[in-house]
Design an enzyme around this catalytic site. Structure first.
Site, PDB file in Angstrom:
ATOM      1  N   HIS A  20       0.831  -1.208   0.000  1.00  0.00           N
ATOM      2  CA  HIS A  20       0.000   0.000   0.000  1.00  0.00           C
ATOM      3  C   HIS A  20       0.864   1.256   0.000  1.00  0.00           C
ATOM      4  CE1 HIS A  20      -2.418  -3.275   1.682  1.00  0.00           C
ATOM      5  NE2 HIS A  20      -3.486  -2.635   1.222  1.00  0.00           N
ATOM      6  N   PRO A 110      -6.642  -4.814  11.092  1.00  0.00           N
ATOM      7  CA  PRO A 110      -8.093  -4.730  11.197  1.00  0.00           C
ATOM      8  C   PRO A 110      -8.459  -3.287  11.584  1.00  0.00           C
ATOM      9  CG  PRO A 110      -7.228  -6.653  12.373  1.00  0.00           C
ATOM     10  CD  PRO A 110      -6.061  -5.769  12.047  1.00  0.00           C
ATOM     11  N   GLY A 148     -11.019   4.557   6.816  1.00  0.00           N
ATOM     12  CA  GLY A 148     -11.527   3.234   7.205  1.00  0.00           C
ATOM     13  C   GLY A 148     -11.608   3.088   8.712  1.00  0.00           C
ATOM     14  N   ILE A 179     -10.397   9.058   0.201  1.00  0.00           N
ATOM     15  CA  ILE A 179     -10.354   7.907  -0.718  1.00  0.00           C
ATOM     16  C   ILE A 179     -10.305   6.626   0.098  1.00  0.00           C
ATOM     17  CG2 ILE A 179      -8.845   6.665  -2.359  1.00  0.00           C
ATOM     18  CD1 ILE A 179     -10.121   9.001  -3.723  1.00  0.00           C
ATOM     19  N   HIS A 251      -3.936   3.252  -3.653  1.00  0.00           N
ATOM     20  CA  HIS A 251      -4.169   2.732  -2.287  1.00  0.00           C
ATOM     21  C   HIS A 251      -3.402   1.437  -1.998  1.00  0.00           C
ATOM     22  CE1 HIS A 251      -6.161   0.926   1.185  1.00  0.00           C
ATOM     23  NE2 HIS A 251      -6.268  -0.162   0.438  1.00  0.00           N
ATOM     24  N   GLU A 400     -18.600  -3.048  24.326  1.00  0.00           N
ATOM     25  CA  GLU A 400     -17.778  -4.245  24.502  1.00  0.00           C
ATOM     26  C   GLU A 400     -16.570  -4.267  23.575  1.00  0.00           C
ATOM     27  OE1 GLU A 400     -21.037  -4.310  23.779  1.00  0.00           O
ATOM     28  OE2 GLU A 400     -22.001  -5.002  25.633  1.00  0.00           O
ATOM     29  N   HIS A 462     -29.607 -14.181  24.867  1.00  0.00           N
ATOM     30  CA  HIS A 462     -28.586 -13.985  25.891  1.00  0.00           C
ATOM     31  C   HIS A 462     -27.890 -15.282  26.307  1.00  0.00           C
ATOM     32  CE1 HIS A 462     -30.172 -10.028  25.994  1.00  0.00           C
ATOM     33  NE2 HIS A 462     -29.548  -9.675  27.110  1.00  0.00           N
TER      34      HIS A 462
HETATM   35  C1  TPP Z   1     -11.883  -4.337   9.615  1.00  0.00           C
HETATM   36  C2  TPP Z   1     -11.284  -4.193   8.266  1.00  0.00           C
HETATM   37  N1  TPP Z   1     -12.080  -4.248   7.183  1.00  0.00           N
HETATM   38  C3  TPP Z   1     -11.569  -4.176   5.940  1.00  0.00           C
HETATM   39  C4  TPP Z   1     -10.223  -4.054   5.761  1.00  0.00           C
HETATM   40  C5  TPP Z   1      -9.635  -4.022   4.353  1.00  0.00           C
HETATM   41  N2  TPP Z   1      -9.187  -2.669   4.061  1.00  0.00           N
HETATM   42  C6  TPP Z   1      -7.902  -2.299   4.138  1.00  0.00           C
HETATM   43  S1  TPP Z   1      -7.675  -0.668   3.882  1.00  0.00           S
HETATM   44  C7  TPP Z   1      -9.326  -0.422   3.636  1.00  0.00           C
HETATM   45  C8  TPP Z   1      -9.905   0.937   3.409  1.00  0.00           C
HETATM   46  C9  TPP Z   1      -9.006   1.860   2.747  1.00  0.00           C
HETATM   47  O1  TPP Z   1      -9.427   3.175   2.901  1.00  0.00           O
HETATM   48  P1  TPP Z   1      -8.761   4.111   3.958  1.00  0.00           P
HETATM   49  O2  TPP Z   1      -8.949   3.576   5.303  1.00  0.00           O
HETATM   50  O3  TPP Z   1      -9.243   5.482   3.691  1.00  0.00           O
HETATM   51  O4  TPP Z   1      -7.216   4.016   3.628  1.00  0.00           O
HETATM   52  P2  TPP Z   1      -6.462   4.731   2.413  1.00  0.00           P
HETATM   53  O5  TPP Z   1      -7.162   4.339   1.168  1.00  0.00           O
HETATM   54  O6  TPP Z   1      -6.515   6.163   2.672  1.00  0.00           O
HETATM   55  O7  TPP Z   1      -5.085   4.142   2.468  1.00  0.00           O
HETATM   56  C10 TPP Z   1     -10.016  -1.618   3.735  1.00  0.00           C
HETATM   57  C11 TPP Z   1     -11.466  -1.756   3.522  1.00  0.00           C
HETATM   58  C12 TPP Z   1      -9.414  -3.992   6.903  1.00  0.00           C
HETATM   59  N3  TPP Z   1      -8.110  -3.883   6.840  1.00  0.00           N
HETATM   60  N4  TPP Z   1      -9.973  -4.035   8.144  1.00  0.00           N
END
Ligand code: TPP
Length: 655
Positions: A20, A110, A148, A179, A251, A400, A462
């Site tokens: 990335h 994550p 994200g 983005i 990305h 939680e 529950h």
């Molecule tokens: C919980 C989770 N869901 C999905 C992903 C897969 N994933 C990696 S980066 C991303 C989103 C990228 O957008 P952003 O957070 O804006 O990062 P940027 O493009 O700016 O690098 C996703 C969906 C992940 N790493 N963690």
């Protein structure tokens, strides 16, 4: 200096043919200002306890932190390691891994977890500062988040808790590039993040993330704030890439030779791949050496501390237990030998905690708004609040997921053993953070009560059915399900001693009899399972295995069988993971060689075959529960001494 990060990110991703580049290239200016002017750290001692923490919550941007560690002079992060980005055994795995790479504060990837970890770190800092003084504990937690991270629900829980606790030494730098993977953020999001953070009690501002003066001014202001701070930094993803900057194309994949050449030209970067011009390298090295005087001064202050206080601080940061633990456990067991208790194991846990939290002042408890049900707050515990961070009980609120992630942050910070409470069924809401605790090998302890249909009237929403099996599926997590008050204190002791991994204590709502009477100094739960009752006459035709509240049912079944001249033994199984980790011979001796094995647990069968064998019988659940008084439910679902005895007799007929 920022272009050095950009170049290394492009080159490493290109060499790996995956990764990335966009985030490191976009956030390079933010990181350069932070690391060269503000962050307190010393590459010569990556674990210096009073360092500022930096969490890269957007773990996919790992090349940002790897490039920084290299440029700043972290010894192990050589240029060779950057060339081996994402290769087996390198210090540069796809996402940053705690415990693997010096200088990485937490494992991220994550999305959303890192910001919640950072909240835990900031809580730990305030708590320890209140106890040991700001001469010894005085650092800031910075976290870089992406779109994200802020879209994930866990971030809302984390932000709300941080705002409520007024964690003024927490600074979130938002890589506000608009983005994500699918394209522009406008496809899926229209939140005003500044307003969102403000609503949660934060100081929040928006700046140009490519303007070093603006970045520095915003961090200065954040450091003076009496609240946690958000700095939304407008950036361009893949900054410098001629056609892919500002788009999702930068990305998550290698830019390609043509694009990289174009970026080099645009950025005015003439050095060849993986090469850093000497003058720029020298500037970065100087930045890396900035923190040494602060570390040395801190070491002097620590040395000048009252010796007992210093020893306690050092012990706590190192994670060693003190010798009071064994004495506290023995004392509780003595009391139980003298006056046995027929109580729920959640209450047994409270009884244990009354002694344990005195013995171990590093234990910081909490609950996700179920304090009275989880029994995690002892009488002497004060609540932690913005007015008093010395409190040792955290009202996490109904949160939680971020509770579990904040606990990880506290454990990673060091000096604290966090434990918490919720219902076992809501372990599902904690699971992603528990998995990361297990992956990182950090000691967090989850008290999870109401552990079966035995909770009764609240009904199937529950009543956990599959949760024990699901938790047991996580490597390096210990799931304890004690049978009585004595096993509860023993399991607590084992969880506290599990320095390199998390534990779950699954506890009952309903009363259970004390099955272990008389004083036994040994921790019989240590091998994960043990023979609680031997068969009449010694040799068993039937082995009854059970955990938690079902051990008493197995004991009653054994009596029924004895009355019919069937020799059965009862094995209590408080912890699968310890049993499976025991040496083969020891495990074989515990499991034994009876003609018939029967497992009993008010959950699904999955996992039990490893103990009872695929030919063994299992008495438990194969559907969701129901809403009714619990004794009726045990009858309805057929988890009774009679059904257990019947299964044993049936098995014997077959052999
Ligand atoms: C919980 C989770 N869901 C999905 C992903 C897969 N994933 C990696 S980066 C991303 C989103 C990228 O957008 P952003 O957070 O804006 O990062 P940027 O493009 O700016 O690098 C996703 C969906 C992940 N790493 N963690």
């Amino acid at each position: 200096m920022a272009n050095a990060i950009r170049a290394l990110a492009m080159d490493a991703v290109e060499a790996a043919t995956c990764g990335h580049p966009g985030l490191p290239m976009g956030a390079a200016d933010i990181a350069t200002v932070l690391f060269s002017r503000f962050l307190k750290f010393d590459p010569a001692d990556p674990a210096w306890p009073d360092r500022d923490r930096f969490v890269l919550s957007a773990g996919h941007g790992s090349m940002l932190i790897y490039a920084l560690l290299h440029l700043l002079g972290y010894e192990k992060m050589t240029i060779e390691e950057l060339k081996r980005f994402r290769q087996f055994g390198s210090l540069t795995p796809g996402h940053p891994e705690y415990g693997h790479t010096p200088g990485i504060e937490t494992t991220t990837g994550p999305l959303g977890q890192g910001i919640a970890n950072a909240v835990g770190m900031a809580i730990a800092e305030r708590h320890l500062a209140a106890l040991f003084g700001s001469d010894i504990v005085d650092h800031t937690t910075y976290v870089l988040v992406s779109d994200g991270d802020l879209m994930e629900g866990i971030s809302q829980e984390a932000i709300a808790l941080a705002g409520h606790l007024q964690l003024k030494k927490l600074v979130v730098l938002f890589d506000d590039n608009g983005i994500s993977i699918d394209g522009p953020l406008s496809l899926s999001d229209s939140v005003d993040q500044v307003k969102r953070f403000e609503a949660a009690g934060w100081a929040a501002t928006r700046i140009d993330g490519h303007d070093p003066a603006a970045i520095a001014a915003a961090i200065e202001a954040a450091k003076k704030s009496d609240r946690p701070s958000l700095i939304a930094c407008r950036t361009i993803i893949g900054y410098g890439a001629p056609t892919k900057a500002g788009t999702e194309k930068s990305h998550g994949s290698a830019l390609g030779a043509g694009e990289i050449n174009g970026a080099r030209e645009k950025l005015g970067w003439t050095a060849s791949p993986f090469e850093i011009p000497a003058a720029i390298r020298a500037q970065w090295r100087a930045a890396g050496e900035r923190g040494r005087p602060a570390r040395l001064a801190w070491q002097q202050r620590l040395a000048a501390l009252d010796p007992a206080k210093r020893a306690e601080f050092t012990r706590r940061i190192g994670g060693a237990l003190n010798e009071n633990l064994a004495a506290a456990v023995a004392e509780v067991k003595q009391k139980l030998a003298q006056a046995p208790k027929e109580i729920a194991t959640r209450l047994a846990s409270e009884f244990a905690l009354e002694a344990l939290t005195v013995a171990l002042p590093e234990m910081v408890g909490g609950s996700a708004d179920l304090t009275g049900s989880n029994n995690t707050r002892t009488k002497a515990m004060k609540a932690m609040s913005a007015a008093d961070y010395s409190g040792r009980f955290i009202h996490y609120g109904v949160r939680e997921h971020s509770m579990a992630a904040a606990m990880n942050g506290m454990a990673l910070h060091g000096g604290i053993i966090p434990y918490s409470g919720t219902f076992l069924v809501f372990s599902d809401y904690c699971r992603p953070a528990i998995r990361l605790a297990a992956l990182m090998g950090v000691r967090v302890i989850h008290v999870m009560t109401h552990d079966s249909i035995g909770l009764g009237e609240d009904g199937p929403t529950h009543q956990p059915v599959e949760q024990l099996a699901a938790l047991r599926a996580i490597p390096n997590l210990k799931v304890f399900r004690p049978a009585d008050v004595v096993e509860t204190i023993e399991c607590w002791q084992l969880a506290l001693q599990s320095k390199n991994g998390p534990s779950v204590l699954a506890l009952t709502r309903q009363n259970v009899p004390q099955l272990r009477v008389g004083f036994d100094p040994e921790n019989r739960c240590a091998p994960g399972a043990y023979e609680l009752i031997a068969a009449n006459g010694g040799k068993a035709d039937v082995s009854l295995f059970a955990s938690g509240s079902e051990v008493a049912i197995a004991v009653a079944a054994q009596k029924l069988l004895a009355a019919q001249d069937v020799a059965a033994r009862v094995v209590s199984v408080p912890c699968f993971e310890l049993l499976f980790a025991a040496p083969d011979a020891e495990r074989a001796a515990i499991i034994g060689h009876a003609k018939v094995n029967v497992g009993v647990e008010a959950g699904i069968r999955q996992g039990w075959d490893a103990i009872v064998g695929s030919n063994g019988a299992f008495i438990g659940m194969s559907s969701f529960g129901a809403s009714a008084p619990y004794k009726e439910l045990y009858q309805h679902f057929g988890i009774t001494p009679e059904t257990v005895a019947e299964a044993a007799r049936k098995g014997l007929k077959k052999v």
